[in-house]
Design an enzyme around this catalytic site. Structure first.
Site, mmCIF file in Angstrom:
data_model
loop_
_atom_site.group_PDB
_atom_site.id
_atom_site.type_symbol
_atom_site.label_atom_id
_atom_site.label_comp_id
_atom_site.label_asym_id
_atom_site.label_seq_id
_atom_site.Cartn_x
_atom_site.Cartn_y
_atom_site.Cartn_z
ATOM 1 N N TYR A 229 -8.464 15.428 -5.378
ATOM 2 C CA TYR A 229 -8.643 16.724 -4.713
ATOM 3 C C TYR A 229 -7.765 16.786 -3.474
ATOM 4 C CZ TYR A 229 -12.179 13.915 -2.131
ATOM 5 O OH TYR A 229 -12.840 12.935 -1.429
ATOM 6 N N PRO A 230 -7.269 17.989 -3.166
ATOM 7 C CA PRO A 230 -6.522 18.159 -1.928
ATOM 8 C C PRO A 230 -7.465 18.519 -0.784
ATOM 9 C CG PRO A 230 -6.322 20.140 -3.272
ATOM 10 C CD PRO A 230 -7.267 19.217 -4.002
ATOM 11 N N MET A 231 -7.079 18.192 0.439
ATOM 12 C CA MET A 231 -7.943 18.526 1.577
ATOM 13 C C MET A 231 -7.150 18.795 2.859
ATOM 14 S SD MET A 231 -9.767 14.972 2.809
ATOM 15 C CE MET A 231 -10.297 15.691 4.377
ATOM 16 N N SER B 88 -15.598 14.117 8.103
ATOM 17 C CA SER B 88 -15.693 15.008 6.938
ATOM 18 C C SER B 88 -16.643 16.168 7.216
ATOM 19 C CB SER B 88 -16.163 14.242 5.704
ATOM 20 O OG SER B 88 -15.181 13.329 5.308
ATOM 21 N N LYS C 204 -7.763 19.118 7.379
ATOM 22 C CA LYS C 204 -8.647 18.921 8.536
ATOM 23 C C LYS C 204 -8.715 20.284 9.255
ATOM 24 C CE LYS C 204 -9.283 14.289 8.484
ATOM 25 N NZ LYS C 204 -8.597 13.245 9.235
ATOM 26 N N ARG D 271 0.833 -1.222 0.000
ATOM 27 C CA ARG D 271 0.000 0.000 0.000
ATOM 28 C C ARG D 271 0.859 1.262 0.000
ATOM 29 N NH1 ARG D 271 -4.471 0.356 4.298
ATOM 30 N NH2 ARG D 271 -4.893 2.235 3.117
ATOM 31 N N HIS E 294 -14.975 6.439 9.433
ATOM 32 C CA HIS E 294 -14.583 6.803 8.061
ATOM 33 C C HIS E 294 -14.186 5.545 7.274
ATOM 34 C CE1 HIS E 294 -12.271 8.905 4.897
ATOM 35 N NE2 HIS E 294 -11.356 7.990 5.114
#
Ligand code: VOV
Length: 248
Positions: free
Chosen positions: A144-146, A222, A148, A130, A171
């Site tokens: 997409y970038p994100m 989210s 927190k 992984r 999640h």
């Protein structure tokens, strides 16, 4: 101070988005266009070799909408390898019509929120696979970038580790319901690029992106903490599709 999450890092990632200068391209003599197409095919052949020898992985997708026309997702062992890959493209003849649109630098990341206590995840072959993944060959990609959020009561980084773990378990449970339909590659970019993570999703049905992301919007991690950048969605660019995409 709350306890920081432990992370494992794998291959570095460059999401290299390009605009094709279509007006210029269509006005070039056909010989010149074929020559530039061949330069691109040479690069694709080199990237295929790298993937075959497991020294990295590259995925090519055309992008739908005006934000870009092409995305090359490169995974490589080091930041130097990533730069060399980018530079080889920049110096190719194809790059004269493929101008930068957006880029994102990050590193494949796994966190220890869901690992069993006492287990060293880095010893597990599945974890190693992984961290150094061969990118899926699905019909579609979504990137997409994100971040927190860090605001008032909704500050992810002030929560205790157990609260964060509970939310990440929920999640993960939602994500697992989409097993077999979508593959996610989460890349961390704190200290590397403008957002905290890059989210790259692969699926054969683009509606699955919408269903999964929408379902996650209602999940606490989210709903309360997710902040998102621009979304890009695209179609797989196989070697066989290159000529029709370029109108040759
Ligand atoms: C496709 C399904 C799917 C699945 C199965 C899945 C599972 C998991 C697990 C088990 C874990 C934790 C351990 C690890 O593996 O790191 C994660 C971690 C992460 N995820 Fe995820 N996620 C998915 C999908 C998935 C999506 C669609 C998104 C975007 C969220 C949205 O609202 O748009 C996302 C984001 C993340 C992020 C940013 C992290 C890192 C958070 C951190 O604070 O460290 N993720 N994720």
């Amino acid at each position: 101070m709350s306890e920081a999450v432990q992370t494992l890092e794998g291959w570095f990632a460059l999401h290299d988005f390009r605009h094709i200068d279509w007006p210029r391209w269509t006005h070039l003599p056909v010989d010149e266009r074929r020559h530039m197409r061949d330069a691109f095919l040479d690069l694709v052949a080199r990237w295929d070799e790298i993937e075959a020898t497991k020294e990295g992985s590259t995925a090519l997708y055309t992008v739908v909408g005006q934000k870009a026309d092409l995305v090359m997702v490169h995974l490589r062992p080091t930041l130097q390898d990533l730069e060399a890959t980018e530079l080889t493209f920049e110096r190719s003849e194809f790059a004269t019509i493929a101008r930068p649109a957006y880029s994102y630098v990050s590193v494949v990341e796994l966190s220890n929120y869901t690992t069993k206590p006492g287990v060293d995840p880095s010893d597990e072959p599945v974890v190693q696979r992984r961290l150094k993944p061969i990118l899926p060959k699905t019909e579609h990609i979504c990137f997409y970038p994100m971040n927190k959020r860090r605001q008032g009561e909704d500050n992810w980084y002030m929560l205790g580790v157990e609260d964060r773990r509970t939310m990440m378990r929920s999640h993960g449970e939602i994500g697992r319901r989409y097993g077999g339909k979508v593959t996610q590659i989460i890349t961390g970019s704190v200290g590397l690029d403008d957002w905290e993570w890059g989210v790259t999703l692969f699926a054969d049905d683009p509606i699955v992106f919408k269903k999964l992301i929408y379902e996650m919007r209602f999940d606490e991690v989210s709903a309360r903490f997710g902040e998102f950048g621009q979304f890009f969605v695209g179609n797989r660019l196989t070697r066989e599709r290159i000529d029709s995409w370029l109108g040759l």
